[in-house]
Design a protein around this motif. Structure first.
Motif, PDB file in Angstrom:
ATOM      1  N   UNK A  18       1.349  -1.306   0.066  1.00  0.00           N
ATOM      2  CA  UNK A  18       0.158   0.098   0.368  1.00  0.00           C
ATOM      3  C   UNK A  18       0.885   1.232   0.383  1.00  0.00           C
ATOM      4  N   UNK A  19       1.924   1.535   0.853  1.00  0.00           N
ATOM      5  CA  UNK A  19       2.864   2.317   0.900  1.00  0.00           C
ATOM      6  C   UNK A  19       3.487   2.369  -0.427  1.00  0.00           C
ATOM      7  N   UNK A  20       3.964   1.677  -1.681  1.00  0.00           N
ATOM      8  CA  UNK A  20       4.707   1.599  -2.140  1.00  0.00           C
ATOM      9  C   UNK A  20       3.729   2.314  -3.938  1.00  0.00           C
ATOM     10  N   UNK A  21       2.552   1.814  -3.600  1.00  0.00           N
ATOM     11  CA  UNK A  21       1.202   2.317  -4.456  1.00  0.00           C
ATOM     12  C   UNK A  21       1.172   4.006  -3.956  1.00  0.00           C
ATOM     13  N   UNK A  22       1.148   4.926  -3.197  1.00  0.00           N
ATOM     14  CA  UNK A  22       1.689   5.814  -2.697  1.00  0.00           C
ATOM     15  C   UNK A  22       2.528   6.368  -3.036  1.00  0.00           C
ATOM     16  N   UNK A  23       3.898   5.583  -2.913  1.00  0.00           N
ATOM     17  CA  UNK A  23       4.864   6.489  -3.246  1.00  0.00           C
ATOM     18  C   UNK A  23       5.255   6.598  -5.018  1.00  0.00           C
ATOM     19  N   UNK A  24       4.137   6.130  -5.519  1.00  0.00           N
ATOM     20  CA  UNK A  24       4.433   6.115  -6.798  1.00  0.00           C
ATOM     21  C   UNK A  24       3.204   6.964  -7.456  1.00  0.00           C
ATOM     22  N   UNK A  25       2.626   7.708  -6.391  1.00  0.00           N
ATOM     23  CA  UNK A  25       1.372   8.551  -6.936  1.00  0.00           C
ATOM     24  C   UNK A  25       0.032   7.678  -6.978  1.00  0.00           C
ATOM     25  N   UNK A  26      -0.161   6.788  -6.856  1.00  0.00           N
ATOM     26  CA  UNK A  26      -1.714   6.290  -6.280  1.00  0.00           C
ATOM     27  C   UNK A  26      -2.146   6.435  -5.527  1.00  0.00           C
ATOM     28  N   UNK A  27      -3.524   7.767  -4.619  1.00  0.00           N
ATOM     29  CA  UNK A  27      -4.117   8.034  -4.422  1.00  0.00           C
ATOM     30  C   UNK A  27      -4.686   6.318  -2.967  1.00  0.00           C
ATOM     31  N   UNK A  28      -4.817   6.022  -1.690  1.00  0.00           N
ATOM     32  CA  UNK A  28      -5.049   4.934  -1.018  1.00  0.00           C
ATOM     33  C   UNK A  28      -5.789   5.904  -0.444  1.00  0.00           C
ATOM     34  N   UNK A  29      -6.746   4.632  -0.491  1.00  0.00           N
ATOM     35  CA  UNK A  29      -8.042   4.729   0.767  1.00  0.00           C
ATOM     36  C   UNK A  29      -7.809   3.891   1.853  1.00  0.00           C
ATOM     37  N   UNK A  30      -7.392   3.495   2.880  1.00  0.00           N
ATOM     38  CA  UNK A  30      -7.367   2.870   4.000  1.00  0.00           C
ATOM     39  C   UNK A  30      -7.874   2.465   5.043  1.00  0.00           C
ATOM     40  N   UNK A  31      -8.402   1.358   5.024  1.00  0.00           N
ATOM     41  CA  UNK A  31      -9.289   0.574   5.849  1.00  0.00           C
ATOM     42  C   UNK A  31      -9.266   1.492   7.360  1.00  0.00           C
ATOM     43  N   UNK A 186       9.505  -4.756  -7.578  1.00  0.00           N
ATOM     44  CA  UNK A 186       9.221  -4.632  -9.168  1.00  0.00           C
ATOM     45  C   UNK A 186       7.951  -5.631  -9.671  1.00  0.00           C
ATOM     46  N   UNK A 187       7.116  -6.235  -8.726  1.00  0.00           N
ATOM     47  CA  UNK A 187       6.311  -6.681  -9.227  1.00  0.00           C
ATOM     48  C   UNK A 187       5.606  -5.534  -9.123  1.00  0.00           C
ATOM     49  N   UNK A 188       5.428  -4.772  -8.120  1.00  0.00           N
ATOM     50  CA  UNK A 188       4.649  -3.450  -8.014  1.00  0.00           C
ATOM     51  C   UNK A 188       4.929  -2.495  -9.505  1.00  0.00           C
ATOM     52  N   UNK A 189       6.263  -2.270  -9.038  1.00  0.00           N
ATOM     53  CA  UNK A 189       5.801  -1.194 -11.037  1.00  0.00           C
ATOM     54  C   UNK A 189       5.296  -2.252 -12.388  1.00  0.00           C
ATOM     55  N   UNK A 190       5.664  -3.942 -11.833  1.00  0.00           N
ATOM     56  CA  UNK A 190       4.657  -3.791 -13.556  1.00  0.00           C
ATOM     57  C   UNK A 190       3.164  -4.066 -12.908  1.00  0.00           C
ATOM     58  N   UNK A 191       2.813  -4.013 -11.872  1.00  0.00           N
ATOM     59  CA  UNK A 191       1.396  -4.295 -11.651  1.00  0.00           C
ATOM     60  C   UNK A 191       1.044  -1.783 -12.357  1.00  0.00           C
ATOM     61  N   UNK A 192       2.134  -1.413 -12.001  1.00  0.00           N
ATOM     62  CA  UNK A 192       1.305  -0.155 -11.764  1.00  0.00           C
ATOM     63  C   UNK A 192       1.186   0.456 -13.323  1.00  0.00           C
ATOM     64  N   UNK A 193       1.903  -0.540 -14.219  1.00  0.00           N
ATOM     65  CA  UNK A 193       1.421   0.313 -15.181  1.00  0.00           C
ATOM     66  C   UNK A 193       0.287  -0.568 -15.772  1.00  0.00           C
ATOM     67  N   UNK A 194       0.134  -1.342 -15.246  1.00  0.00           N
ATOM     68  CA  UNK A 194      -1.248  -1.836 -16.106  1.00  0.00           C
ATOM     69  C   UNK A 194      -1.919  -1.418 -15.164  1.00  0.00           C
ATOM     70  N   UNK A 195      -2.317  -1.017 -14.151  1.00  0.00           N
ATOM     71  CA  UNK A 195      -3.624  -0.512 -13.465  1.00  0.00           C
ATOM     72  C   UNK A 195      -3.869   1.322 -13.787  1.00  0.00           C
ATOM     73  N   UNK A 196      -2.726   1.549 -14.490  1.00  0.00           N
ATOM     74  CA  UNK A 196      -3.327   3.067 -14.480  1.00  0.00           C
ATOM     75  C   UNK A 196      -3.283   3.348 -15.885  1.00  0.00           C
ATOM     76  N   UNK A 197      -3.467   2.397 -16.810  1.00  0.00           N
ATOM     77  CA  UNK A 197      -3.858   2.149 -17.605  1.00  0.00           C
ATOM     78  C   UNK A 197      -5.110   2.932 -18.347  1.00  0.00           C
ATOM     79  N   UNK A 198      -5.750   3.703 -19.644  1.00  0.00           N
ATOM     80  CA  UNK A 198      -6.545   4.061 -20.031  1.00  0.00           C
ATOM     81  C   UNK A 198      -7.913   3.591 -19.777  1.00  0.00           C
TER      82      UNK A 198
END
Length: 228
Positions: A18-31, A186-198
């Motif tokens: 979750x922190x890594x997603x935030x670090x690359x600029x994806x907002x996180x809602x933390x339950x 590395x996995x998060x980086x690969x996934x971030x390209x996928x989930x931030x697409x159009x």
């Protein structure tokens, strides 16, 4: 708006992801943060929990002793379910409010970090669902070290939750956090390209910009009709 579900098990490393997603600029809602706020002294959640479990769970300053409450619910499945039912309305409202605030800011993609995503049946709101998985031995050892508890206590905590392997089977994307932090990144980086697409058409229409576009089109049609 694309709402990505993020879940895992205790000591699986979900918070790290979750922190890594935030670090690359994806907002996180933390339950977990929403749940923490729901138990603050004087809130509706605090009043309900105190009424349900008694004032013995309070510290001297009136705040809930979360460690003591945790011991109570981890040792008794019925009390754990009771706590979940008691706090569910307050946590649910808090999560939807945080999502609404990000929607108003125009966020295209957000991560919804919920430990009990499947148990609370909130996975319908998210697509894709990411599960942070770790092998059982690593999970056990990490929990023992993190919480300073015995293996028996750690296993009790692990077994009190929905099996991590079952969550993995229901995932759209799995992050294997059994290895090093670098391997996970590395996995998060690969996934971030996928989930931030159009965004898909459906995702765009439920985003702020999509709604404003629809309202603008309707307004143009109304103005056009009034001129005729």
């Amino acid at each position: 708006m694309r709402i990505i579900g993020l879940t895992g098990g205790i000591a699986s490393g979900k918070s790290t992801v979750s922190r890594e997603f935030q670090a690359i600029g994806i907002p996180v809602v933390d339950a977990d943060k929403v749940a923490h706020a729901a138990l603050k002294k004087g809130t509706g959640g605090w009043k309900k929990v105190v009424a349900t479990f008694g004032r013995d769970i309070l510290q001297e300053n009136g705040e809930v002793d979360r460690a003591q409450l945790g011991q109570i619910v981890f040792a008794d499945a019925s009390k754990r379910q009771l706590l979940n039912r008691t706090l569910a309305p307050y946590i649910g409202f808090g999560i939807y409010w945080e999502i609404a605030k990000l929607w108003l800011r125009g966020s295209r993609v957000i991560v919804l970090d919920v430990p009990l995503l499947f148990e609370a049946k909130m996975n319908w709101l998210t697509k894709p669902v990411i599960v942070v998985w770790v092998d059982p031995e690593t999970q056990l050892q990490r929990l023992v070290v993190r919480d300073g508890i015995s293996e028996e206590q750690a296993l009790n905590k692990i077994h009190s939750q929905f099996p991590l392997d079952s969550k993995r089977e229901r995932a759209d994307i799995v992050i294997d956090n059994s290895g090093s932090l670098e391997a996970t990144k590395e996995q998060i980086h690969d996934i971030s390209c996928q989930i931030t697409g159009p965004l898909t058409c459906k995702e765009y229409l439920r985003s702020r910009n999509g709604v404003l576009s629809i309202l603008g089109a309707v307004l143009v049609m109304i103005l056009g009709c009034t001129k005729h």
